[in-house]
Design a protein around this motif. Structure first.
Motif, PDB file in Angstrom:
ATOM      1  N   PRO A 131      28.748 -30.666  54.723  1.00 22.37           N
ATOM      2  CA  PRO A 131      29.630 -31.797  54.409  1.00 22.37           C
ATOM      3  C   PRO A 131      28.819 -33.061  54.186  1.00 22.37           C
ATOM      4  CG  PRO A 131      29.627 -31.372  56.760  1.00 22.37           C
ATOM      5  CD  PRO A 131      28.794 -30.287  56.142  1.00 22.37           C
ATOM      6  N   TYR A 132      29.357 -33.960  53.354  1.00 24.60           N
ATOM      7  CA  TYR A 132      28.751 -35.278  53.204  1.00 24.60           C
ATOM      8  C   TYR A 132      29.210 -36.150  54.371  1.00 24.60           C
ATOM      9  CZ  TYR A 132      26.887 -34.741  48.496  1.00 24.60           C
ATOM     10  OH  TYR A 132      26.146 -34.352  47.403  1.00 24.60           O
ATOM     11  N   PRO A 133      28.320 -36.966  54.899  1.00 23.99           N
ATOM     12  CA  PRO A 133      28.722 -37.835  56.009  1.00 23.99           C
ATOM     13  C   PRO A 133      29.615 -38.989  55.571  1.00 23.99           C
ATOM     14  CG  PRO A 133      26.430 -38.250  55.424  1.00 23.99           C
ATOM     15  CD  PRO A 133      26.872 -37.067  54.618  1.00 23.99           C
ATOM     16  N   TRP A 134      29.685 -39.238  54.262  1.00 22.52           N
ATOM     17  CA  TRP A 134      30.509 -40.337  53.753  1.00 22.52           C
ATOM     18  C   TRP A 134      31.704 -39.779  52.995  1.00 22.52           C
ATOM     19  CZ3 TRP A 134      29.144 -45.817  53.594  1.00 22.52           C
ATOM     20  CH2 TRP A 134      28.017 -46.103  54.369  1.00 22.52           C
ATOM     21  N   GLY A 135      32.805 -40.497  53.079  1.00 20.68           N
ATOM     22  CA  GLY A 135      33.999 -40.124  52.350  1.00 20.68           C
ATOM     23  C   GLY A 135      34.686 -41.374  51.831  1.00 20.68           C
ATOM     24  N   ALA A 136      36.006 -41.318  51.699  1.00 22.45           N
ATOM     25  CA  ALA A 136      36.736 -42.471  51.171  1.00 22.45           C
ATOM     26  C   ALA A 136      38.168 -42.453  51.673  1.00 22.45           C
ATOM     27  CB  ALA A 136      36.716 -42.456  49.642  1.00 22.45           C
ATOM     28  N   LEU A 137      38.749 -43.644  51.769  1.00 21.14           N
ATOM     29  CA  LEU A 137      40.178 -43.820  51.963  1.00 21.14           C
ATOM     30  C   LEU A 137      40.757 -44.259  50.621  1.00 21.14           C
ATOM     31  CD1 LEU A 137      40.196 -45.751  55.376  1.00 21.14           C
ATOM     32  CD2 LEU A 137      40.496 -43.294  55.001  1.00 21.14           C
ATOM     33  N   TRP A 138      41.947 -43.766  50.285  1.00 18.58           N
ATOM     34  CA  TRP A 138      42.456 -44.062  48.954  1.00 18.58           C
ATOM     35  C   TRP A 138      43.974 -44.173  48.956  1.00 18.58           C
ATOM     36  CZ3 TRP A 138      45.865 -40.842  46.409  1.00 18.58           C
ATOM     37  CH2 TRP A 138      46.012 -39.557  46.961  1.00 18.58           C
ATOM     38  N   CYS A 139      44.480 -44.728  47.864  1.00 18.37           N
ATOM     39  CA  CYS A 139      45.922 -44.809  47.635  1.00 18.37           C
ATOM     40  C   CYS A 139      46.147 -45.149  46.166  1.00 18.37           C
ATOM     41  CB  CYS A 139      46.585 -45.848  48.530  1.00 18.37           C
ATOM     42  SG  CYS A 139      46.131 -47.544  48.112  1.00 18.37           S
ATOM     43  N   LEU A 140      47.395 -45.127  45.748  1.00 21.90           N
ATOM     44  CA  LEU A 140      47.777 -45.558  44.414  1.00 21.90           C
ATOM     45  C   LEU A 140      48.458 -46.916  44.503  1.00 21.90           C
ATOM     46  CD1 LEU A 140      49.214 -42.226  42.940  1.00 21.90           C
ATOM     47  CD2 LEU A 140      46.970 -43.249  42.481  1.00 21.90           C
ATOM     48  N   LEU A 141      48.109 -47.812  43.567  1.00 21.34           N
ATOM     49  CA  LEU A 141      48.675 -49.153  43.516  1.00 21.34           C
ATOM     50  C   LEU A 141      49.287 -49.387  42.143  1.00 21.34           C
ATOM     51  CD1 LEU A 141      45.634 -51.123  45.011  1.00 21.34           C
ATOM     52  CD2 LEU A 141      47.700 -50.425  46.230  1.00 21.34           C
ATOM     53  N   PRO A 142      50.265 -50.293  42.035  1.00 22.97           N
ATOM     54  CA  PRO A 142      50.780 -50.649  40.711  1.00 22.97           C
ATOM     55  C   PRO A 142      49.681 -51.292  39.866  1.00 22.97           C
ATOM     56  CG  PRO A 142      52.277 -51.370  42.442  1.00 22.97           C
ATOM     57  CD  PRO A 142      51.009 -50.954  43.121  1.00 22.97           C
ATOM     58  N   LEU A 143      49.658 -50.965  38.579  1.00 24.87           N
ATOM     59  CA  LEU A 143      48.661 -51.523  37.669  1.00 24.87           C
ATOM     60  C   LEU A 143      48.932 -52.978  37.333  1.00 24.87           C
ATOM     61  CD1 LEU A 143      46.242 -50.984  35.661  1.00 24.87           C
ATOM     62  CD2 LEU A 143      47.990 -50.395  33.973  1.00 24.87           C
ATOM     63  N   ALA A 144      50.191 -53.403  37.411  1.00 26.96           N
ATOM     64  CA  ALA A 144      50.589 -54.740  36.990  1.00 26.96           C
ATOM     65  C   ALA A 144      49.711 -55.808  37.645  1.00 26.96           C
ATOM     66  CB  ALA A 144      52.048 -54.984  37.335  1.00 26.96           C
TER      67      ALA A 144
ATOM     68  N   TRP B  83      35.996 -58.358  47.082  1.00 28.79           N
ATOM     69  CA  TRP B  83      36.400 -58.377  45.674  1.00 28.79           C
ATOM     70  C   TRP B  83      37.556 -59.363  45.471  1.00 28.79           C
ATOM     71  CZ3 TRP B  83      37.095 -53.098  42.736  1.00 28.79           C
ATOM     72  CH2 TRP B  83      36.870 -53.297  41.375  1.00 28.79           C
ATOM     73  N   PRO B  84      37.301 -60.663  45.602  1.00 29.49           N
ATOM     74  CA  PRO B  84      38.382 -61.653  45.491  1.00 29.49           C
ATOM     75  C   PRO B  84      39.064 -61.659  44.124  1.00 29.49           C
ATOM     76  CG  PRO B  84      36.214 -62.711  45.572  1.00 29.49           C
ATOM     77  CD  PRO B  84      36.010 -61.289  45.926  1.00 29.49           C
ATOM     78  N   GLU B  85      38.328 -61.265  43.063  1.00 24.64           N
ATOM     79  CA  GLU B  85      38.921 -61.246  41.728  1.00 24.64           C
ATOM     80  C   GLU B  85      40.049 -60.227  41.602  1.00 24.64           C
ATOM     81  OE1 GLU B  85      34.393 -61.817  41.210  1.00 24.64           O
ATOM     82  OE2 GLU B  85      35.805 -60.820  42.558  1.00 24.64           O
ATOM     83  N   ALA B  86      40.054 -59.238  42.491  1.00 22.39           N
ATOM     84  CA  ALA B  86      41.082 -58.195  42.452  1.00 22.39           C
ATOM     85  C   ALA B  86      42.207 -58.457  43.448  1.00 22.39           C
ATOM     86  CB  ALA B  86      40.453 -56.832  42.736  1.00 22.39           C
ATOM     87  N   ALA B  87      42.260 -59.670  43.997  1.00 20.66           N
ATOM     88  CA  ALA B  87      43.213 -59.967  45.068  1.00 20.66           C
ATOM     89  C   ALA B  87      44.657 -59.695  44.658  1.00 20.66           C
ATOM     90  CB  ALA B  87      43.058 -61.422  45.522  1.00 20.66           C
ATOM     91  N   ALA B  88      44.996 -59.948  43.385  1.00 19.38           N
ATOM     92  CA  ALA B  88      46.387 -59.794  42.950  1.00 19.38           C
ATOM     93  C   ALA B  88      46.876 -58.359  43.116  1.00 19.38           C
ATOM     94  CB  ALA B  88      46.528 -60.233  41.493  1.00 19.38           C
ATOM     95  N   VAL B  89      46.041 -57.385  42.769  1.00 24.42           N
ATOM     96  CA  VAL B  89      46.484 -55.994  42.906  1.00 24.42           C
ATOM     97  C   VAL B  89      46.245 -55.480  44.322  1.00 24.42           C
ATOM     98  CG1 VAL B  89      46.219 -55.443  40.474  1.00 24.42           C
ATOM     99  CG2 VAL B  89      44.288 -55.110  42.011  1.00 24.42           C
ATOM    100  N   LEU B  90      45.222 -55.996  44.998  1.00 24.07           N
ATOM    101  CA  LEU B  90      44.913 -55.520  46.341  1.00 24.07           C
ATOM    102  C   LEU B  90      45.951 -55.968  47.364  1.00 24.07           C
ATOM    103  CD1 LEU B  90      41.029 -55.997  46.397  1.00 24.07           C
ATOM    104  CD2 LEU B  90      42.325 -53.879  46.086  1.00 24.07           C
ATOM    105  N   LYS B  91      46.753 -56.972  47.018  1.00 28.05           N
ATOM    106  CA  LYS B  91      47.819 -57.405  47.926  1.00 28.05           C
ATOM    107  C   LYS B  91      48.852 -56.294  48.146  1.00 28.05           C
ATOM    108  CE  LYS B  91      47.563 -62.409  47.241  1.00 28.05           C
ATOM    109  NZ  LYS B  91      47.012 -62.614  48.587  1.00 28.05           N
ATOM    110  N   ALA B  92      48.885 -55.324  47.243  1.00 31.75           N
ATOM    111  CA  ALA B  92      49.840 -54.219  47.382  1.00 31.75           C
ATOM    112  C   ALA B  92      49.309 -53.090  48.268  1.00 31.75           C
ATOM    113  CB  ALA B  92      50.178 -53.656  46.001  1.00 31.75           C
TER     114      ALA B  92
END
Length: 419
Positions: A174-187, A252-261
């Motif tokens: 196994p790799y010791p690193w992985g990821a947490l993920w989700c789907l967000l609205p593109l808007a 990533w402050p430039e992505a704040a609008a989508v990351l708020k979701a």
């Protein structure tokens, strides 16, 4: 030359298993699928279909459905919080007619499921615990034996329970690193045609990939992933939602609008990975495809593409050879020639993007962009990205008619954006 009609069992109902079931059923083989989940469904984050995977869908008549749901991706761009560009690759620099397609796993799952429906048997809630490779039999968790089958295909993923039946693996860890993920609205996201990544050394990485829509959900979405060590999953997901959101937005402050979701961290899905290199991909009547045959780091984003190519190559080998041993040997030979370079690069690149090696990350930040501007380096990087690198110097040919099909599929989306 008449081809024998085989009774085939497929273990696993992910992308590899679905594609193999569809293609082999189309060729007249009798197919049964064994899936451990009682209610099969897509597992995992959004992904990027490359021209190689898109070529397979084109060959089996499903490209138009994929294009209807997926999001064309023209460019991959990665940078640091200070604005230093680490990676900037555009498909047009390799071929103006090519692009990637961001997709939700749910979309591809439904497309493949609908195409195969009624063509074979799907046994759900049936975990396969053992196989007899020479006799072509398999045992499910209830102790029942099934078969004999002419061929058993193990497509049960990176953590395959049947891989050991093929003999000792060269690598299986196994790799010791992985990821947490989700789907967000593109808007609200201004980079709808790009895979964007943000790095802080190799310890922190965020990715945002447009993945389009899926059947039953017309809302265009982004796949968000947050890289971290697997050992930190629990602490991160049990922490305060506010502190997690603040850390992500500070990176990533430039992505704040989508990351708020973003949902609270406890609701993010987990993804873990494995590196597996098999000494042999087939034995007796058993053969491995997809991650069961060659699991690797997600850094090159080739998992689903390789699964589709494996299913296609196995189908072609069974068409070309009348004897099963010759067909399986042909399949393995052809796919190993393509997969090997990706195992090599994924193993070398992963520490540059997912590790605690700050010095390696500093070298990456300084060297990657200049290397990508050199003619040989840029061409090699783009061929690896698109899945068309074959060996050290070779190229995998594109499916005939793919460029025209991609152009036709993209035209309605371009018209919609310009309207």
């Amino acid at each position: 030359m008449s081809r024998p009609i085989l009774h085939i069992a497929i273990v696993g109902w992910g992308s590899a298993g679905q594609a193999a079931a569809l293609m082999l059923s189309d060729d007249g083989h009798r197919v049964e699928v064994f899936e451990r989940a009682a209610a099969p469904g897509p597992v995992g984050a959004g992904f990027l279909l490359q021209p190689t995977g898109l070529g397979v869908l084109h060959e089996i008549g499903l490209l138009s459905q994929a294009l209807a749901h997926g999001a064309p991706v023209l460019r991959l761009h990665g940078d640091t919080p200070s604005g230093r560009t680490v990676m900037d690759m555009a498909y047009a620099d390799l071929d103006p007619g090519l692009y990637g397609l961001g997709m939700q796993r749910g979309a591809l799952f439904e497309i493949l499921r609908a195409a195969w429906q009624g063509r074979g048997s799907l046994h759900t809630g049936q975990a396969v615990t053992a196989v007899e490779a020479e006799q072509g039999r398999l045992r499910t968790a209830d102790g029942a034996w099934h078969g004999p089958y002419d061929l058993i295909i193990t497509a049960d993923g990176a953590a395959s329970a049947l891989r050991t039946a093929l003999g000792a693996a060269t690598v299986d860890r196994p790799y010791p690193w992985g990821a947490l993920w989700c789907l967000l609205p593109l808007a609200g996201w201004q980079h709808g045609g790009e895979l964007r990544q943000r790095y802080r050394a190799a310890r922190k990485m965020i990715g945002l990939l447009p993945v389009g829509t899926r059947p039953g959900d017309p809302v265009p979405r982004l796949s968000f992933f947050w890289s971290l060590p697997v050992g930190e999953f629990e602490a991160t997901q049990s922490g305060a939602a506010g502190s997690f959101a603040a850390e992500v937005e500070s990176l990533w402050p430039e992505a704040a609008a989508v990351l708020k979701a973003l949902p609270e961290p406890g609701r993010l899905a987990r993804a873990s990975y494995r590196d597996a290199v098999l000494g042999c991909w087939h034995r007796g009547r058993l053969v491995a495809i997809g991650d069961a045959a060659h699991a690797m780091s997600p850094q090159l984003g080739q998992g689903v593409n390789m699964a589709l190519l494996d299913a296609w190559a196995l189908r072609q080998a069974l068409r070309a050879e009348t004897q099963l041993p010759s067909a399986l040997a042909r399949y393995e030979r052809e796919r190993r020639a393509h997969v090997g370079i990706y195992h090599f690069w994924s193993r070398w690149l992963t520490p540059l993007f997912q590790s605690a090696h700050d010095r390696l990350a500093a070298v990456r930040d300084l060297a990657f962009a200049p290397m990508g501007r050199l003619p040989f380096g840029r061409g090699h990087m783009l061929r690896v990205l698109t899945g068309t690198q074959h060996g050290v110097l070779g190229r995998l040919p594109l499916t005939p008619g793919l460029r025209e099909a991609l152009a036709a599929g993209r035209a309605p989306q371009d018209e919609a954006r310009s309207a």
